[in-house]
Design a protein around this motif. Sequence first.
Motif, PDB file in Angstrom:
ATOM      1  N   PHE A  60      15.891  53.486  78.335  1.00  0.00           N
ATOM      2  CA  PHE A  60      14.653  53.895  78.985  1.00  0.00           C
ATOM      3  C   PHE A  60      13.978  54.946  78.125  1.00  0.00           C
ATOM      4  O   PHE A  60      14.626  55.908  77.701  1.00  0.00           O
ATOM      5  CB  PHE A  60      15.000  54.457  80.365  1.00  0.00           C
ATOM      6  N   THR A  61      12.705  54.770  77.813  1.00  0.00           N
ATOM      7  CA  THR A  61      11.970  55.776  77.034  1.00  0.00           C
ATOM      8  C   THR A  61      10.599  56.032  77.653  1.00  0.00           C
ATOM      9  O   THR A  61       9.969  55.123  78.182  1.00  0.00           O
ATOM     10  CB  THR A  61      11.765  55.359  75.557  1.00  0.00           C
ATOM     11  N   VAL A  62      10.193  57.280  77.566  1.00  0.00           N
ATOM     12  CA  VAL A  62       8.850  57.695  77.970  1.00  0.00           C
ATOM     13  C   VAL A  62       8.295  58.487  76.799  1.00  0.00           C
ATOM     14  O   VAL A  62       8.966  59.374  76.272  1.00  0.00           O
ATOM     15  CB  VAL A  62       8.877  58.581  79.239  1.00  0.00           C
ATOM     16  N   GLN A  63       7.077  58.161  76.386  1.00  0.00           N
ATOM     17  CA  GLN A  63       6.405  58.908  75.321  1.00  0.00           C
ATOM     18  C   GLN A  63       5.101  59.452  75.884  1.00  0.00           C
ATOM     19  O   GLN A  63       4.273  58.694  76.370  1.00  0.00           O
ATOM     20  CB  GLN A  63       6.139  58.007  74.121  1.00  0.00           C
ATOM     21  N   GLY A 113      20.279  51.599  86.646  1.00  0.00           N
ATOM     22  CA  GLY A 113      21.089  51.235  85.491  1.00  0.00           C
ATOM     23  C   GLY A 113      20.916  52.157  84.298  1.00  0.00           C
ATOM     24  O   GLY A 113      21.545  51.969  83.260  1.00  0.00           O
ATOM     25  N   VAL A 114      20.068  53.189  84.421  1.00  0.00           N
ATOM     26  CA  VAL A 114      19.854  54.148  83.328  1.00  0.00           C
ATOM     27  C   VAL A 114      20.821  55.316  83.503  1.00  0.00           C
ATOM     28  O   VAL A 114      21.005  55.827  84.602  1.00  0.00           O
ATOM     29  CB  VAL A 114      18.392  54.642  83.314  1.00  0.00           C
ATOM     30  N   ASP A 115      21.444  55.733  82.406  1.00  0.00           N
ATOM     31  CA  ASP A 115      22.384  56.857  82.418  1.00  0.00           C
ATOM     32  C   ASP A 115      21.601  58.170  82.377  1.00  0.00           C
ATOM     33  O   ASP A 115      21.265  58.680  81.310  1.00  0.00           O
ATOM     34  CB  ASP A 115      23.336  56.754  81.227  1.00  0.00           C
ATOM     35  N   THR A 116      21.301  58.722  83.549  1.00  0.00           N
ATOM     36  CA  THR A 116      20.492  59.946  83.612  1.00  0.00           C
ATOM     37  C   THR A 116      21.227  61.159  83.055  1.00  0.00           C
ATOM     38  O   THR A 116      20.591  62.125  82.635  1.00  0.00           O
ATOM     39  CB  THR A 116      20.044  60.243  85.058  1.00  0.00           C
ATOM     40  N   MET A 117      22.553  61.106  83.022  1.00  0.00           N
ATOM     41  CA  MET A 117      23.313  62.238  82.475  1.00  0.00           C
ATOM     42  C   MET A 117      23.170  62.320  80.957  1.00  0.00           C
ATOM     43  O   MET A 117      23.429  63.367  80.362  1.00  0.00           O
ATOM     44  CB  MET A 117      24.791  62.122  82.850  1.00  0.00           C
ATOM     45  N   ALA A 118      22.745  61.245  80.325  1.00  0.00           N
ATOM     46  CA  ALA A 118      22.575  61.235  78.870  1.00  0.00           C
ATOM     47  C   ALA A 118      21.102  61.344  78.475  1.00  0.00           C
ATOM     48  O   ALA A 118      20.753  61.128  77.317  1.00  0.00           O
ATOM     49  CB  ALA A 118      23.177  59.957  78.293  1.00  0.00           C
ATOM     50  N   LEU A 119      20.231  61.699  79.425  1.00  0.00           N
ATOM     51  CA  LEU A 119      18.802  61.807  79.144  1.00  0.00           C
ATOM     52  C   LEU A 119      18.540  62.930  78.152  1.00  0.00           C
ATOM     53  O   LEU A 119      19.084  64.021  78.278  1.00  0.00           O
ATOM     54  CB  LEU A 119      18.042  62.065  80.443  1.00  0.00           C
ATOM     55  N   GLU A 120      17.726  62.643  77.140  1.00  0.00           N
ATOM     56  CA  GLU A 120      17.365  63.630  76.114  1.00  0.00           C
ATOM     57  C   GLU A 120      15.857  63.656  75.968  1.00  0.00           C
ATOM     58  O   GLU A 120      15.176  62.663  76.226  1.00  0.00           O
ATOM     59  CB  GLU A 120      17.982  63.251  74.763  1.00  0.00           C
ATOM     60  N   SER A 121      15.343  64.804  75.519  1.00  0.00           N
ATOM     61  CA  SER A 121      13.912  64.902  75.247  1.00  0.00           C
ATOM     62  C   SER A 121      13.698  65.712  73.973  1.00  0.00           C
ATOM     63  O   SER A 121      14.475  66.604  73.658  1.00  0.00           O
ATOM     64  CB  SER A 121      13.177  65.548  76.418  1.00  0.00           C
ATOM     65  N   ALA A 122      12.641  65.360  73.244  1.00  0.00           N
ATOM     66  CA  ALA A 122      12.286  66.060  72.006  1.00  0.00           C
ATOM     67  C   ALA A 122      10.801  65.854  71.748  1.00  0.00           C
ATOM     68  O   ALA A 122      10.222  64.856  72.177  1.00  0.00           O
ATOM     69  CB  ALA A 122      13.104  65.522  70.837  1.00  0.00           C
ATOM     70  N   VAL A 123      10.193  66.811  71.050  1.00  0.00           N
ATOM     71  CA  VAL A 123       8.782  66.707  70.688  1.00  0.00           C
ATOM     72  C   VAL A 123       8.704  66.372  69.206  1.00  0.00           C
ATOM     73  O   VAL A 123       9.282  67.063  68.375  1.00  0.00           O
ATOM     74  CB  VAL A 123       8.021  68.021  70.990  1.00  0.00           C
ATOM     75  N   SER A 124       7.972  65.305  68.891  1.00  0.00           N
ATOM     76  CA  SER A 124       7.812  64.889  67.495  1.00  0.00           C
ATOM     77  C   SER A 124       6.821  65.818  66.794  1.00  0.00           C
ATOM     78  O   SER A 124       6.055  66.529  67.456  1.00  0.00           O
ATOM     79  CB  SER A 124       7.321  63.443  67.426  1.00  0.00           C
ATOM     80  N   PRO A 125       6.796  65.811  65.448  1.00  0.00           N
ATOM     81  CA  PRO A 125       5.861  66.679  64.723  1.00  0.00           C
ATOM     82  C   PRO A 125       4.386  66.405  65.043  1.00  0.00           C
ATOM     83  O   PRO A 125       3.556  67.294  64.941  1.00  0.00           O
ATOM     84  CB  PRO A 125       6.152  66.370  63.251  1.00  0.00           C
ATOM     85  N   ASP A 126       4.065  65.167  65.457  1.00  0.00           N
ATOM     86  CA  ASP A 126       2.672  64.864  65.784  1.00  0.00           C
ATOM     87  C   ASP A 126       2.334  65.073  67.257  1.00  0.00           C
ATOM     88  O   ASP A 126       1.296  64.646  67.743  1.00  0.00           O
ATOM     89  CB  ASP A 126       2.297  63.451  65.332  1.00  0.00           C
ATOM     90  N   GLY A 127       3.226  65.766  68.018  1.00  0.00           N
ATOM     91  CA  GLY A 127       2.926  66.174  69.382  1.00  0.00           C
ATOM     92  C   GLY A 127       3.208  65.143  70.450  1.00  0.00           C
ATOM     93  O   GLY A 127       2.590  65.161  71.507  1.00  0.00           O
TER      94      GLY A 127
END
Length: 145
Positions: A60-63, A113-127
């Motif tokens: 699962f990804t959100v941008q 079915g998504v592993d919420t305990m392994a959820l990660e977030s990061a900001v890319s250089p272009d915001g």
Amino acid sequence: MDFILPPSMSTSAIQWEKFLPPLIPRLSGTYGNYNWSPTLLIPETDNGSSVEVNCDDSGFTVQVDVRHFSPKDLMVKVIGDFVEVQGKHEEKKKSGPGVTTRQFNRRYRIPKGVDTMALESAVSPDGILIISAPMLPSENDTSLT
């Protein structure tokens, strides 16, 4: 008079420019110190934020476009079946007293079915804020190993 849109039609599909011109002479004007114009009444189709949500076998990804915020202005948290993104940026006005504030709150449903305990977030250089989580291993996957 109430106008009800069919469930299959969104407000962004309406061509407001065709429906509002007959009303414009009555809606434009001045009252005391207040001015108004029909452009304030037309819904904006582009709210200035860009979001992409994907869920497939890999995860699962959100941008989210957060180029107007620094990473310290952002908070990502999981609440139940939702991932919530909050952004708040304040800066003092350069000329005179006062503060300018920009903020947003968004919620995205996390599919089953998504592993919420392994959820990660990061900001890319272009915001772009990228939130990702893998899928939980299915029973079929665990029986093969």
